[in-house]
Design a protein around this motif. Sequence first.
Motif, PDB file in Angstrom:
ATOM      1  N   ARG A  11       0.828  -1.206   0.000  1.00  0.00           N
ATOM      2  CA  ARG A  11       0.000   0.000   0.000  1.00  0.00           C
ATOM      3  C   ARG A  11       0.864   1.259   0.000  1.00  0.00           C
ATOM      4  O   ARG A  11       0.540   2.260  -0.648  1.00  0.00           O
ATOM      5  CB  ARG A  11      -0.937  -0.011   1.200  1.00  0.00           C
ATOM      6  CG  ARG A  11      -1.975  -1.130   1.126  1.00  0.00           C
ATOM      7  CD  ARG A  11      -2.931  -1.132   2.314  1.00  0.00           C
ATOM      8  NE  ARG A  11      -3.760  -2.332   2.275  1.00  0.00           N
ATOM      9  CZ  ARG A  11      -3.565  -3.403   3.033  1.00  0.00           C
ATOM     10  NH1 ARG A  11      -2.589  -3.415   3.931  1.00  0.00           N
ATOM     11  NH2 ARG A  11      -4.347  -4.456   2.917  1.00  0.00           N
ATOM     12  N   LEU A  12       1.974   1.226   0.740  1.00  0.00           N
ATOM     13  CA  LEU A  12       2.860   2.379   0.774  1.00  0.00           C
ATOM     14  C   LEU A  12       3.497   2.624  -0.598  1.00  0.00           C
ATOM     15  O   LEU A  12       3.671   3.770  -1.014  1.00  0.00           O
ATOM     16  CB  LEU A  12       3.941   2.170   1.836  1.00  0.00           C
ATOM     17  CG  LEU A  12       3.452   2.269   3.280  1.00  0.00           C
ATOM     18  CD1 LEU A  12       4.529   1.779   4.253  1.00  0.00           C
ATOM     19  CD2 LEU A  12       3.051   3.698   3.620  1.00  0.00           C
ATOM     20  N   LEU A  60       0.861   4.194  -2.741  1.00  0.00           N
ATOM     21  CA  LEU A  60       0.678   5.592  -2.337  1.00  0.00           C
ATOM     22  C   LEU A  60       1.740   6.482  -2.961  1.00  0.00           C
ATOM     23  O   LEU A  60       1.427   7.523  -3.565  1.00  0.00           O
ATOM     24  CB  LEU A  60       0.735   5.688  -0.814  1.00  0.00           C
ATOM     25  CG  LEU A  60       0.727   7.095  -0.216  1.00  0.00           C
ATOM     26  CD1 LEU A  60      -0.571   7.821  -0.547  1.00  0.00           C
ATOM     27  CD2 LEU A  60       0.938   7.038   1.294  1.00  0.00           C
ATOM     28  N   ASP A  61       2.999   6.081  -2.853  1.00  0.00           N
ATOM     29  CA  ASP A  61       4.078   6.910  -3.398  1.00  0.00           C
ATOM     30  C   ASP A  61       3.962   7.031  -4.915  1.00  0.00           C
ATOM     31  O   ASP A  61       4.112   8.119  -5.480  1.00  0.00           O
ATOM     32  CB  ASP A  61       5.434   6.321  -3.025  1.00  0.00           C
ATOM     33  CG  ASP A  61       6.568   7.294  -3.269  1.00  0.00           C
ATOM     34  OD1 ASP A  61       6.719   8.230  -2.478  1.00  0.00           O
ATOM     35  OD2 ASP A  61       7.294   7.121  -4.280  1.00  0.00           O
ATOM     36  N   SER A  76       1.277   6.702  -6.796  1.00  0.00           N
ATOM     37  CA  SER A  76       0.084   7.428  -7.236  1.00  0.00           C
ATOM     38  C   SER A  76       0.221   8.930  -7.056  1.00  0.00           C
ATOM     39  O   SER A  76      -0.469   9.704  -7.729  1.00  0.00           O
ATOM     40  CB  SER A  76      -1.144   6.927  -6.471  1.00  0.00           C
ATOM     41  OG  SER A  76      -1.045   7.248  -5.091  1.00  0.00           O
ATOM     42  N   GLU A  77       1.132   9.353  -6.180  1.00  0.00           N
ATOM     43  CA  GLU A  77       1.288  10.784  -5.936  1.00  0.00           C
ATOM     44  C   GLU A  77       2.277  11.447  -6.885  1.00  0.00           C
ATOM     45  O   GLU A  77       2.346  12.683  -6.945  1.00  0.00           O
ATOM     46  CB  GLU A  77       1.722  11.007  -4.487  1.00  0.00           C
ATOM     47  CG  GLU A  77       0.601  10.703  -3.491  1.00  0.00           C
ATOM     48  CD  GLU A  77       1.024  10.871  -2.047  1.00  0.00           C
ATOM     49  OE1 GLU A  77       2.240  10.881  -1.775  1.00  0.00           O
ATOM     50  OE2 GLU A  77       0.131  10.980  -1.184  1.00  0.00           O
ATOM     51  N   ILE A  84      -5.648  -3.442  -1.883  1.00  0.00           N
ATOM     52  CA  ILE A  84      -5.365  -2.117  -1.317  1.00  0.00           C
ATOM     53  C   ILE A  84      -6.248  -1.871  -0.097  1.00  0.00           C
ATOM     54  O   ILE A  84      -5.817  -1.302   0.906  1.00  0.00           O
ATOM     55  CB  ILE A  84      -5.591  -1.020  -2.375  1.00  0.00           C
ATOM     56  CG1 ILE A  84      -4.606  -1.209  -3.533  1.00  0.00           C
ATOM     57  CG2 ILE A  84      -5.426   0.368  -1.752  1.00  0.00           C
ATOM     58  CD1 ILE A  84      -4.873  -0.288  -4.713  1.00  0.00           C
ATOM     59  N   LYS A  99       7.949   4.546   4.397  1.00  0.00           N
ATOM     60  CA  LYS A  99       7.397   5.762   3.791  1.00  0.00           C
ATOM     61  C   LYS A  99       8.473   6.832   3.637  1.00  0.00           C
ATOM     62  O   LYS A  99       8.565   7.488   2.589  1.00  0.00           O
ATOM     63  CB  LYS A  99       6.252   6.298   4.660  1.00  0.00           C
ATOM     64  CG  LYS A  99       5.603   7.580   4.121  1.00  0.00           C
ATOM     65  CD  LYS A  99       4.860   7.316   2.825  1.00  0.00           C
ATOM     66  CE  LYS A  99       3.989   8.482   2.395  1.00  0.00           C
ATOM     67  NZ  LYS A  99       4.726   9.621   1.826  1.00  0.00           N
TER      68      LYS A  99
END
Length: 268
Positions: free
Chosen positions: A71-72, A75-76, A78-79, A102, A198
């Motif tokens: 998931r991390l 997240l990275d 997708s940003e 997810i 993260k």
Amino acid sequence: MNKVTEQSSNYDKLEELTIHEQLTAMNKEDQLVPLAVEAIVPEITAFVEEALIRMKRGGRLFYLGAGTSGRLGILDASECPPTFGVEQGLVVGLIAGGDAAIRIAVENAEDNTELGWEELQKMNIQKDDIIVGIAASGTTPYVLGALEKANAAGNLTAGITCNPDSPLSKVAQHGLVAVVGPEFVTGSTRLKSGTAQKLILNMISTSLMIGLGKVQGNKMVDMQLSNAKLVIRGANMVAEQCGIEFEEAKALLLEFGSVRKAVLEYNG
């Protein structure tokens, strides 16, 4: 292997602590995380330097993980497009069990040693692509199998883990091992280990995007104008760089679609 991430918490009888005592103890533990990451900045540097060379040649960055780690990575990844204006697919996050995982854990997906590489092959993996495996334990078969195949195919690989001498730290060409110690709740690697992951992902993607020219000075000049807040931020950037009033800057920004293009157009 004696996993640091599975060692008993430094605290016990958590349910008998007051809420304030719980939170104070967690905060004390969390303060160890940046120090663990600081200790491996040289290793992160060596990886990013190699990764940047490949990305400048057209390589993509892939993250693979299961559970929190997966998931991390997503997240990275997708940003990156909204923050840096890069195309979708330049940075990709893959999670064991697919997109459904997810939100909801998919049983046994992480135990499949072939699945990670199969998913990478569906992405038409190329030699300059970079594969980063993320696993707090350093033992996730989904990640290990993919990195072994990626090494054999000539890809650059890295492994983000919190266990020294783990299989992941050995199979990855670049072992990024942030040893944060036992978790506040024994074995709950979404805590300190997840925070360390993260932080490392932030460092990798941000430094690569700077190297690819997606930051000027300290500004996100290619960010997507996807909401009112970002339009205001971008207009302020244009106003500052061009020495003009906010409304004129906003009009330029909306006309040309990015801070970079608005500034270039204004300066001729």
